[in-house]
Design a protein around this motif. Sequence first.
Motif, PDB file in Angstrom:
ATOM      1  N   GLU A 190       9.503  46.262  46.519  1.00  0.00           N
ATOM      2  CA  GLU A 190      10.087  45.154  47.464  1.00  0.00           C
ATOM      3  C   GLU A 190      11.230  45.543  48.366  1.00  0.00           C
ATOM      4  OE1 GLU A 190      10.464  41.937  49.823  1.00  0.00           O
ATOM      5  OE2 GLU A 190       8.880  41.865  48.093  1.00  0.00           O
ATOM      6  N   LYS A 191      10.983  45.706  49.655  1.00  0.00           N
ATOM      7  CA  LYS A 191      11.981  46.197  50.436  1.00  0.00           C
ATOM      8  C   LYS A 191      13.098  45.470  50.748  1.00  0.00           C
ATOM      9  CE  LYS A 191       8.526  48.503  53.632  1.00  0.00           C
ATOM     10  NZ  LYS A 191       8.122  48.749  54.802  1.00  0.00           N
ATOM     11  N   ASN A 192      12.988  44.172  50.833  1.00  0.00           N
ATOM     12  CA  ASN A 192      14.137  43.272  50.625  1.00  0.00           C
ATOM     13  C   ASN A 192      13.910  42.413  49.399  1.00  0.00           C
ATOM     14  OD1 ASN A 192      15.301  43.753  53.652  1.00  0.00           O
ATOM     15  ND2 ASN A 192      13.310  43.076  54.034  1.00  0.00           N
ATOM     16  N   PRO A 193      14.493  43.044  48.473  1.00  0.00           N
ATOM     17  CA  PRO A 193      14.598  42.152  47.015  1.00  0.00           C
ATOM     18  C   PRO A 193      15.546  40.886  46.931  1.00  0.00           C
ATOM     19  CG  PRO A 193      15.860  44.107  46.710  1.00  0.00           C
ATOM     20  CD  PRO A 193      15.059  44.209  48.114  1.00  0.00           C
ATOM     21  N   ALA A 194      15.070  40.118  45.980  1.00  0.00           N
ATOM     22  CA  ALA A 194      16.194  38.882  45.668  1.00  0.00           C
ATOM     23  C   ALA A 194      17.423  39.633  45.646  1.00  0.00           C
ATOM     24  CB  ALA A 194      15.440  38.097  44.513  1.00  0.00           C
ATOM     25  N   THR A 195      18.427  38.896  45.600  1.00  0.00           N
ATOM     26  CA  THR A 195      19.936  39.375  45.337  1.00  0.00           C
ATOM     27  C   THR A 195      20.349  38.786  43.901  1.00  0.00           C
ATOM     28  OG1 THR A 195      21.038  37.489  46.376  1.00  0.00           O
ATOM     29  CG2 THR A 195      20.749  39.441  47.588  1.00  0.00           C
ATOM     30  N   ALA A 196      19.559  37.840  43.430  1.00  0.00           N
ATOM     31  CA  ALA A 196      19.883  37.225  42.078  1.00  0.00           C
ATOM     32  C   ALA A 196      18.680  36.882  41.153  1.00  0.00           C
ATOM     33  CB  ALA A 196      20.557  35.964  42.227  1.00  0.00           C
ATOM     34  N   PHE A 197      18.457  37.283  39.930  1.00  0.00           N
ATOM     35  CA  PHE A 197      17.516  36.936  39.206  1.00  0.00           C
ATOM     36  C   PHE A 197      17.954  35.903  37.983  1.00  0.00           C
ATOM     37  CE2 PHE A 197      16.879  41.235  40.591  1.00  0.00           C
ATOM     38  CZ  PHE A 197      15.533  41.238  41.011  1.00  0.00           C
ATOM     39  N   PHE A 198      17.152  34.615  38.188  1.00  0.00           N
ATOM     40  CA  PHE A 198      17.078  33.629  37.046  1.00  0.00           C
ATOM     41  C   PHE A 198      16.192  34.024  35.943  1.00  0.00           C
ATOM     42  CE2 PHE A 198      17.859  28.668  37.262  1.00  0.00           C
ATOM     43  CZ  PHE A 198      18.501  28.751  35.692  1.00  0.00           C
ATOM     44  N   THR A 199      16.505  34.052  34.743  1.00  0.00           N
ATOM     45  CA  THR A 199      15.669  34.407  33.874  1.00  0.00           C
ATOM     46  C   THR A 199      15.390  33.352  32.721  1.00  0.00           C
ATOM     47  OG1 THR A 199      17.216  35.301  32.344  1.00  0.00           O
ATOM     48  CG2 THR A 199      16.403  36.893  33.768  1.00  0.00           C
ATOM     49  N   PHE A 200      14.427  33.099  32.390  1.00  0.00           N
ATOM     50  CA  PHE A 200      13.786  31.986  31.444  1.00  0.00           C
ATOM     51  C   PHE A 200      14.390  32.013  30.180  1.00  0.00           C
ATOM     52  CE2 PHE A 200      10.952  34.409  29.225  1.00  0.00           C
ATOM     53  CZ  PHE A 200      10.286  33.573  28.166  1.00  0.00           C
ATOM     54  N   ASN A 201      14.895  33.135  29.594  1.00  0.00           N
ATOM     55  CA  ASN A 201      15.604  33.271  28.501  1.00  0.00           C
ATOM     56  C   ASN A 201      16.329  34.742  28.412  1.00  0.00           C
ATOM     57  OD1 ASN A 201      13.950  35.531  27.644  1.00  0.00           O
ATOM     58  ND2 ASN A 201      12.740  34.293  26.150  1.00  0.00           N
ATOM     59  N   GLU A 202      16.872  35.017  27.386  1.00  0.00           N
ATOM     60  CA  GLU A 202      17.950  36.003  27.141  1.00  0.00           C
ATOM     61  C   GLU A 202      17.131  37.301  27.082  1.00  0.00           C
ATOM     62  OE1 GLU A 202      21.934  34.027  25.474  1.00  0.00           O
ATOM     63  OE2 GLU A 202      20.383  34.569  24.082  1.00  0.00           O
ATOM     64  N   ALA A 249      14.549  38.079  28.512  1.00  0.00           N
ATOM     65  CA  ALA A 249      14.143  38.503  29.790  1.00  0.00           C
ATOM     66  C   ALA A 249      15.186  38.790  30.497  1.00  0.00           C
ATOM     67  CB  ALA A 249      13.597  37.076  30.651  1.00  0.00           C
ATOM     68  N   ALA A 250      16.574  38.521  30.281  1.00  0.00           N
ATOM     69  CA  ALA A 250      17.620  38.769  31.104  1.00  0.00           C
ATOM     70  C   ALA A 250      18.004  40.244  30.596  1.00  0.00           C
ATOM     71  CB  ALA A 250      18.875  37.848  30.763  1.00  0.00           C
ATOM     72  N   ILE A 251      17.855  40.541  29.524  1.00  0.00           N
ATOM     73  CA  ILE A 251      18.237  41.919  28.922  1.00  0.00           C
ATOM     74  C   ILE A 251      17.233  43.005  29.677  1.00  0.00           C
ATOM     75  CG2 ILE A 251      17.864  43.591  26.889  1.00  0.00           C
ATOM     76  CD1 ILE A 251      18.807  41.231  25.204  1.00  0.00           C
ATOM     77  N   GLY A 252      15.703  42.427  29.636  1.00  0.00           N
ATOM     78  CA  GLY A 252      14.946  43.243  30.513  1.00  0.00           C
ATOM     79  C   GLY A 252      15.170  43.585  31.780  1.00  0.00           C
ATOM     80  N   VAL A 253      15.636  42.518  32.464  1.00  0.00           N
ATOM     81  CA  VAL A 253      16.121  42.690  33.833  1.00  0.00           C
ATOM     82  C   VAL A 253      17.132  43.776  33.997  1.00  0.00           C
ATOM     83  CG1 VAL A 253      16.990  41.387  35.889  1.00  0.00           C
ATOM     84  CG2 VAL A 253      15.254  40.334  34.764  1.00  0.00           C
TER      85      VAL A 253
END
Length: 340
Positions: free
Chosen positions: A241-253, A255-259
Amino acid sequence: MATLKEISELTGYSIATISRVLNHDASLSVTDSTREEILRVAGKLDYESKSVRSSRRKAAQLRIGIIEMMDSRMKLDDPYYLYLKSSLDKCCFEEGFETVTLQYDEEEGCYKSNSQSGLNGVIAVGQFDEAQVHAMEQWSNQIVFLDSSPYEERFSSVVPNFQVGIHQGVDYLAGMGHKTIAFVGPVMSPDSLGCDAPEKRRKIFEEYMKYYRKDLKAVFVDTDREASAVLEKIIAYLKEEKNPATAFFTFNEAAAIGVMQGIQQLGYRVPEDFSILSYNDTVLATLMQPQLSSISIHLEEMALEAVRLLRRELLESRVPPMKIAIPSGLSERESVKRLE
């Protein structure tokens, strides 16, 4: 708030080992019992650091069966249910309930316990199929479901209010200046009877962004539930992605760790380059570096309401089943940056 040092002192494991366990380090070779001990101690320290209720109402001595949907491996992959069950155990103790653990025997299609004495009621944690619900009724017709709501016309239940949480999360990230927000999680998740259904948090996020937050751009990074799968998807997304999202909203923790791992492996930083907002808000959120800003599901309140519902049904006659949706809260920490 628990610290890695405190967990190390109580378990005897090194801070490095504890950190790798909490970060789902796939290269770490430790037993499942070691992982579970570390997670349980972390949860126990977090619980004990909070104020203890000054008044404990003791109910008449009632005997309650506790049923979990997950095996130990699944609980380690997503500790949310481990901490929910721990909160339930504490609430039962404080309310004066005697608890008995019931295990499902798949071959015989029934729940078994080391104790053969009768039960006054059952609290079931998680999602269960039709056969499992029927097997529970062989022990008691007084059943309260915690974190699912099957057969609402027959059974009471306590669930998190995902709609409130997703709206809170999106509005918080927008208020911090983020215009492009990526939801990270699976497309499908088990429903109240364990059948594949559209993931509720993802669906609510999509509808809220489409109809109520047209000023924002929604992005979806669809993954499996495991942190390792999230890691791969995030790396691929950020590379492509050339212009990625600035924020990631994860469905659980998990997933947050993976991000977070994916962002860091590519040489970026949280929150300087990308922000992360997690769902669940267990003790793991405070043990990450940086600490995770999170939508809190309030596990202790959910467990307490389940106990109260069951006590009400056991001590009062002819009460209708109730469904209680617990509103979430926002725990603002270090993983979200305000954009100018």
